[in-house]
Design a protein around this motif. Structure first.
Motif, short mmCIF file in Angstrom:
data_model
loop_
_atom_site.label_atom_id
_atom_site.label_comp_id
_atom_site.label_asym_id
_atom_site.label_seq_id
_atom_site.Cartn_x
_atom_site.Cartn_y
_atom_site.Cartn_z
N LEU A 30 0.84 -1.19 0.00
CA LEU A 30 0.00 0.00 0.00
C LEU A 30 0.88 1.24 0.00
N SER A 31 1.89 1.23 0.85
CA SER A 31 2.90 2.30 0.84
C SER A 31 4.07 1.88 1.70
N PRO A 32 5.29 2.27 1.32
CA PRO A 32 6.44 2.07 2.21
C PRO A 32 6.46 3.16 3.27
N ILE A 33 7.02 2.87 4.43
CA ILE A 33 7.14 3.85 5.50
C ILE A 33 8.43 4.63 5.30
N ASP A 34 8.37 5.92 5.48
CA ASP A 34 9.54 6.78 5.27
C ASP A 34 10.76 6.28 6.05
N ASP A 35 11.94 6.38 5.41
CA ASP A 35 13.22 6.12 6.08
C ASP A 35 13.32 4.70 6.63
N THR A 36 12.82 3.73 5.89
CA THR A 36 12.91 2.32 6.28
C THR A 36 13.53 1.53 5.13
N PRO A 37 13.94 0.26 5.38
CA PRO A 37 14.53 -0.53 4.30
C PRO A 37 13.64 -0.62 3.06
N GLY A 38 12.33 -0.77 3.25
CA GLY A 38 11.43 -0.87 2.10
C GLY A 38 11.42 0.38 1.26
N ALA A 39 11.40 1.55 1.93
CA ALA A 39 11.41 2.82 1.19
C ALA A 39 12.74 3.04 0.50
N ARG A 40 13.84 2.73 1.19
CA ARG A 40 15.17 2.96 0.60
C ARG A 40 15.43 2.03 -0.59
N ALA A 41 14.77 0.86 -0.59
CA ALA A 41 14.95 -0.07 -1.71
C ALA A 41 14.10 0.31 -2.92
N GLY A 42 13.28 1.34 -2.78
CA GLY A 42 12.47 1.81 -3.90
C GLY A 42 11.18 1.05 -4.12
N LEU A 43 10.70 0.30 -3.12
CA LEU A 43 9.42 -0.39 -3.28
C LEU A 43 8.31 0.66 -3.37
N GLN A 44 7.27 0.33 -4.14
CA GLN A 44 6.27 1.32 -4.50
C GLN A 44 4.86 0.82 -4.24
N PRO A 45 3.89 1.75 -4.06
CA PRO A 45 2.48 1.33 -3.95
C PRO A 45 2.08 0.51 -5.18
N GLY A 46 1.38 -0.57 -4.94
CA GLY A 46 0.95 -1.43 -6.04
C GLY A 46 1.87 -2.60 -6.31
N ASP A 47 3.07 -2.61 -5.72
CA ASP A 47 3.97 -3.75 -5.89
C ASP A 47 3.36 -5.00 -5.26
N GLU A 48 3.27 -6.07 -6.01
CA GLU A 48 2.74 -7.33 -5.49
C GLU A 48 3.89 -8.18 -4.96
N ILE A 49 3.76 -8.66 -3.73
CA ILE A 49 4.78 -9.53 -3.13
C ILE A 49 4.40 -10.97 -3.48
N VAL A 50 5.10 -11.54 -4.45
CA VAL A 50 4.71 -12.87 -4.94
C VAL A 50 5.39 -13.99 -4.17
N SER A 51 6.51 -13.70 -3.48
CA SER A 51 7.12 -14.71 -2.63
C SER A 51 7.98 -14.05 -1.57
N VAL A 52 8.17 -14.76 -0.46
CA VAL A 52 9.04 -14.32 0.64
C VAL A 52 10.06 -15.42 0.87
N ASP A 53 11.33 -15.09 0.68
CA ASP A 53 12.42 -16.08 0.80
C ASP A 53 12.14 -17.32 -0.03
N GLY A 54 11.62 -17.09 -1.25
CA GLY A 54 11.39 -18.19 -2.18
C GLY A 54 10.10 -18.95 -2.00
N GLN A 55 9.34 -18.62 -0.97
CA GLN A 55 8.06 -19.31 -0.72
C GLN A 55 6.91 -18.44 -1.22
N THR A 56 6.05 -19.01 -2.05
CA THR A 56 4.96 -18.26 -2.65
C THR A 56 4.01 -17.69 -1.60
N THR A 57 3.42 -16.56 -1.93
CA THR A 57 2.43 -15.94 -1.05
C THR A 57 1.01 -16.18 -1.54
#
Length: 447
Positions: A112-139
């Motif tokens: 929905l949104s990255p939080i300011d000054d956090t790893p997610g924001a610094r990595a350039g993640l954006q609203p609308g990005d779908e997280i399809v897996s976490v550590d190789g495991q599907t979501t």
């Protein structure tokens, strides 16, 4: 037997740290029939007897409750004890993770949104990005809270998210977890003594942070601000109480928001204290966009209907429902949609959102590339807008058909920057207001 409830309007699950575990009331009108209960018990027994692997009855109960609540609407859910505990950490503004606000979009965990000054924001993640897996495991098909638990972990450890962004090929983003301390209010003094306030979410400390920020801005401006921009873009919401308190800071008395539930006893009216306004004569602009939801929409709708501020930007998300947290003794808690909320003029925001008085889109090069432009009304199981209440104490703002346009939200890292077209338009608008007019409504962008 009484239960303790907490109203929350944020998209991300939230609960109060002060809530104690209490038993659910047994006096429920038109409760489940004996046949229904027998069916559930019989199915659980069959699973425990014949399933290929042993399954604990508590695990089955949790799964049944999750399925039951998730089928009601996009925002009702069941939280296990661990999830309930984690949700209280969210509201306290301190938790371990990567700094992403995540919601469920058609069965897929979506940023929905990255939080300011956090790893997610610094990595350039954006609203609308779908997280399809976490550590190789599907979501896919995994409960949202379970996905969030996998993303969180010990500070200093790494988690790798696989991201699907629009039509691009999926790509991996490694993130190092850290303690996330959310400071929800940022401020600075713009030229010509115009204050800029950004609220990134509505937590327990937001009203206090806002008071401190306004005090600092007034001091820097020599005692009086010439104007104020309240930036609610990409703000996914939070606590109802915080939204009411923030709205009250700019209003002297009158309605902020009302809640209408299934039963008349659930109806509530929230008003501002008669002398609560901190900046009663300061012209204001409120900025919103398609990622402004729930608490953000309450504040924008209140200040718009009460003619206290001019709302600029693009159509907001449209989440107009209230969730009540109901703890269950020795278990977790229900997050149950219990009411809809209405602006002072009696408008329901559900499905429609807040239409800006002045339509200002982010420049094309500032918009989130390949962003999914979706809103509350597009979520599976979302309620339809119920219409306007018959009685209210404020007239609704004029609605411009052209102002209902939606567009991809601004990139998180550009909000408040020198490249922020929408902020520049707000500052220019305030410069043109005659002295002594707290809000003048126009329907076109100043040239």
């Amino acid at each position: 037997m009484k239960t303790s409830h907490l109203r929350t309007i944020g998209i991300v699950c939230a609960a109060s740290a002060a809530l104690a575990g209490l038993a659910l009331a047994s006096e429920v009108a038109a409760g489940p029939s004996r046949a229904d209960l027998a069916l559930l018990a019989g199915v659980m027994q069959l699973v425990q007897q014949d399933y290929v692997h042993p399954v604990d009855s508590r695990q089955l109960t949790d799964a049944a409750l999750k399925g039951m609540l998730s089928r009601l609407d996009p925002h009702s859910s069941y939280m296990t004890e661990a999830e309930f505990r984690e949700s209280r950490e969210d509201i306290s503004g301190k938790f371990g993770g990567v700094g992403l606000k995540v919601t469920d979009h058609n069965g897929s965990p979506t940023v929905l949104s990255p939080i300011d000054d956090t790893p997610g924001a610094r990595a350039g993640l954006q609203p609308g990005d779908e997280i399809v897996s976490v550590d190789g495991q599907t979501t896919r098909g995994v409960d949202l809270m379970e996905v969030i638990r996998k993303i969180r972990g010990q500070p200093g450890t790494t988690v790798t998210l696989t991201i699907q962004r629009g039509r691009q090929s999926p790509f991996e983003v490694p993130l190092t977890r850290q303690i996330i301390r959310v400071h929800s209010v940022k401020s600075r003094l713009e030229p010509n003594d115009v204050g800029y306030l950004r609220i990134s979410e509505f937590g327990e400390e937001t009203p206090n942070e806002l008071h401190q920020a306004i005090s600092t801005l007034q001091h820097e401006a020599g005692g009086k601000l010439a104007g104020l921009v309240l930036d609610l873009r990409n703000d996914p919401g939070g606590l109802l109480a915080s939204a009411v308190d923030v709205s009250s800071d700019f209003l002297n008395g009158g309605t902020v928001v009302s809640i209408r539930g299934r039963n008349a006893n659930d109806d509530q009216l929230f008003t501002a204290p008669a002398t609560s306004a901190l900046l009663p004569d300061t012209p204001m602009v409120v900025l919103v966009n398609g990622a402004s939801a729930s608490a953000s929409e309450i504040v924008a709708g209140a200040l718009q209907d009460r003619h206290r501020a001019t709302v600029m930007g693009t159509q907001s998300f449209g989440k107009g429902s209230v969730q009540t947290i109901i703890p269950i003794k020795d278990h977790g808690a229900l997050r149950l949609t219990s009411a809809l909320y209405y602006t002072p003029s009696g408008r329901s925001i559900q499905g429609d959102g807040i239409t800006p008085d002045v339509l200002v889109e982010a420049a094309k090069d500032e918009q989130v590339a390949n962003s999914l432009v979706w809103r509350e009304a597009q979520l599976h199981g979302a309620f339809a807008n119920p219409g306007v209440l018959p009685k209210s104490d404020a007239s609704p703002a004029a609605k411009s058909a052209s102002a209902e346009a939606t567009s991809p939200p601004i990139k998180e890292q550009l909000i408040g920057s020198d490249r922020d077209t929408q902020l520049k338009a707000a500052l220019k608008y305030l410069e043109r207001l005659p002295a002594g007019n707290p809000a003048i409504i126009h329907t076109s962008v100043p040239g």
